[in-house]
Motif scaffolding. Structure first.
Motif, mmCIF file in Angstrom:
data_model
loop_
_atom_site.group_PDB
_atom_site.id
_atom_site.type_symbol
_atom_site.label_atom_id
_atom_site.label_comp_id
_atom_site.label_asym_id
_atom_site.label_seq_id
_atom_site.Cartn_x
_atom_site.Cartn_y
_atom_site.Cartn_z
ATOM 1 N N THR A 188 0.823 -1.203 0.000
ATOM 2 C CA THR A 188 0.000 0.000 0.000
ATOM 3 C C THR A 188 0.862 1.261 0.000
ATOM 4 N N LEU A 189 1.995 1.208 0.681
ATOM 5 C CA LEU A 189 2.884 2.370 0.770
ATOM 6 C C LEU A 189 3.683 2.582 -0.506
ATOM 7 N N GLY A 190 3.683 1.607 -1.370
ATOM 8 C CA GLY A 190 4.479 1.646 -2.594
ATOM 9 C C GLY A 190 5.588 0.623 -2.533
ATOM 10 N N LEU A 191 6.238 0.428 -3.661
ATOM 11 C CA LEU A 191 7.317 -0.554 -3.776
ATOM 12 C C LEU A 191 8.623 0.148 -4.119
ATOM 13 N N TYR A 192 9.636 -0.110 -3.317
ATOM 14 C CA TYR A 192 10.957 0.449 -3.588
ATOM 15 C C TYR A 192 11.608 -0.361 -4.702
ATOM 16 N N ASN A 193 12.192 0.340 -5.667
ATOM 17 C CA ASN A 193 12.785 -0.407 -6.784
ATOM 18 C C ASN A 193 14.282 -0.206 -6.914
ATOM 19 N N GLY A 194 14.903 0.269 -5.830
ATOM 20 C CA GLY A 194 16.359 0.395 -5.849
ATOM 21 C C GLY A 194 16.851 1.681 -6.452
ATOM 22 N N THR A 195 15.938 2.570 -6.847
ATOM 23 C CA THR A 195 16.329 3.850 -7.426
ATOM 24 C C THR A 195 15.561 4.943 -6.694
ATOM 25 N N GLU A 196 15.383 6.071 -7.339
ATOM 26 C CA GLU A 196 14.610 7.147 -6.730
ATOM 27 C C GLU A 196 13.145 7.102 -7.165
ATOM 28 N N PRO B 173 3.864 3.097 -7.100
ATOM 29 C CA PRO B 173 2.608 3.065 -6.342
ATOM 30 C C PRO B 173 1.801 1.810 -6.682
ATOM 31 N N SER B 174 0.938 1.421 -5.764
ATOM 32 C CA SER B 174 0.148 0.215 -5.999
ATOM 33 C C SER B 174 -1.188 0.301 -5.270
ATOM 34 N N PHE B 175 -1.982 1.327 -5.612
ATOM 35 C CA PHE B 175 -3.310 1.472 -5.013
ATOM 36 C C PHE B 175 -4.326 0.726 -5.877
ATOM 37 N N LEU B 176 -4.899 -0.331 -5.324
ATOM 38 C CA LEU B 176 -5.787 -1.194 -6.107
ATOM 39 C C LEU B 176 -7.237 -1.190 -5.621
ATOM 40 N N GLU C 9 4.155 9.410 -0.178
ATOM 41 C CA GLU C 9 2.896 10.111 -0.417
ATOM 42 C C GLU C 9 2.934 10.844 -1.747
ATOM 43 N N ARG C 10 4.033 11.525 -2.003
ATOM 44 C CA ARG C 10 4.189 12.250 -3.267
ATOM 45 C C ARG C 10 4.104 11.300 -4.450
ATOM 46 N N SER C 11 4.717 10.136 -4.334
ATOM 47 C CA SER C 11 4.748 9.191 -5.446
ATOM 48 C C SER C 11 3.343 8.727 -5.837
ATOM 49 N N SER C 12 2.537 8.350 -4.846
ATOM 50 C CA SER C 12 1.174 7.902 -5.154
ATOM 51 C C SER C 12 0.323 9.039 -5.709
ATOM 52 N N ALA C 13 0.494 10.237 -5.146
ATOM 53 C CA ALA C 13 -0.273 11.393 -5.620
ATOM 54 C C ALA C 13 0.100 11.740 -7.055
ATOM 55 N N GLU C 14 1.390 11.718 -7.360
ATOM 56 C CA GLU C 14 1.839 12.039 -8.712
ATOM 57 C C GLU C 14 1.386 10.985 -9.711
ATOM 58 N N ALA C 15 1.373 9.726 -9.305
ATOM 59 C CA ALA C 15 0.913 8.656 -10.198
ATOM 60 C C ALA C 15 -0.562 8.834 -10.533
ATOM 61 N N ALA C 16 -1.359 9.178 -9.533
ATOM 62 C CA ALA C 16 -2.791 9.416 -9.777
ATOM 63 C C ALA C 16 -2.975 10.598 -10.722
#
Length: 309
Positions: A190-198, A202-205, A247-254
């Protein structure tokens, strides 16, 4: 954190992380990068954080056995009911039938549904075939939850005391586990997935607003280290980056998807553009393509419903 051991076996990663002066270790016991399975061990009690796919379940169990030897596995903590996190538990329980499976109360209900287990079997089998595994025993009917937990519940695993944090957003049953004495979070998708970079994927389903509420709730906790699903241990610096930017990542993805919906872009094109930004690098390695496409499609539908309607 320092790397105490770095060895790779034919059946998994077996990379152990240990902080200087501390007894607890966190070992990557996955068989495939897409697995989600990490072992916490303080020398007295052993806790498995998620259990991976079904078709890799016995391999994960063998990796755990290499670490524990004749010692027992005490707990299996499941973050949610998806097949790539929960299905392996049925196989691992064949090795340690007395281990206690901990999961959200809603997840416990899902494991009782024949339809849900049929979906797990289908998805697990398809990814197994892509990895060259044509036949294996499906143990979905042996899925169980021994401790069905809710937000704020405490689970005592020997000297380790975990607080359960309900984090709905990826699924209704998503939870995280917070080890206060270590300021360690066993995170949730829910918080997102770290992928080893910056990039935090996001994964809001099940909902955007419910996801954002879970993220804001998690920011209230004093977390110095975290274990991210499918990735593993984050350093203090990586953890700080993740918590400050989730938080920024999920908001920007939406917002990214909303703009393209407003332009009338076809869904297939939106999925392709989303993957170029959020599913490159490590994420491309660990996630089955079908799952990425399905999850992104669901996220697009959520944005259309919550941000446009």
């Amino acid at each position: 954190m320092r790397e105490a051991e770095n060895s790779t076996s034919g059946t998994g990663f077996l990379r152990t992380i240990k902080r200087k002066g501390e007894k607890m270790t966190i070992t990557d016991v996955r068989v495939l990068p897409g697995d989600a399975s990490f072992l916490l061990d303080d020398g007295e009690s052993a806790v498995l954080y998620d259990s991976g796919f079904g078709f890799t379940g016995f391999g994960v169990a063998e990796n755990i056995k290499k670490i524990l030897g004749e010692r027992k596995l005490d707990y299996i903590f499941l973050t949610h009911s998806h097949y790539d996190h929960a299905l392996g538990s049925a196989y691992i329980l064949r090795y340690w039938p007395d281990a206690k499976v901990v999961a959200g109360e809603y997840a416990a209900g899902i494991f009782k549904r024949p339809g849900a287990k049929a979906v797990m079997k289908d998805l697990d089998g398809k990814f197994a075939a892509k990895n060259g595994v044509a036949e294996y025993e499906f143990l979905g009917d042996e899925l169980r939850v021994d401790l069905a937990v809710n937000d704020g519940d405490i689970v005592n695993a020997g000297n380790m005391t975990f607080e359960v944090i309900a984090l709905p957003g990826h699924t209704k049953c998503s939870v995280g586990y917070y080890l206060q004495e270590e300021k360690l979070l066993l995170s949730s998708e829910t918080l997102g997935l770290y992928n080893g970079t910056e990039i935090i994927t996001p994964s809001f389903l099940i909902g955007i607003e419910i996801t954002m509420n879970s993220i804001r709730k998690m920011k209230e906790y004093d977390v110095e280290r975290m274990v991210s699903p499918h990735y593993g241990c984050l350093s203090k610096e990586e953890t700080k980056f993740f918590l400050e930017n989730m938080e920024r990542s999920s908001a920007e993805a939406a917002a990214f998807l909303k703009v393209r919906l407003q332009k009338g872009m076809p869904k297939e094109q939106m999925i392709a553009e989303f993957k170029k930004i959020y599913c490159e690098g490590y994420m491309r390695e660990i996630y089955p393509e079908d799952a990425v496409n399905l999850n992104t499609s669901i996220m697009i539908d959520l944005v259309a419903k919550e941000c446009l309607e």
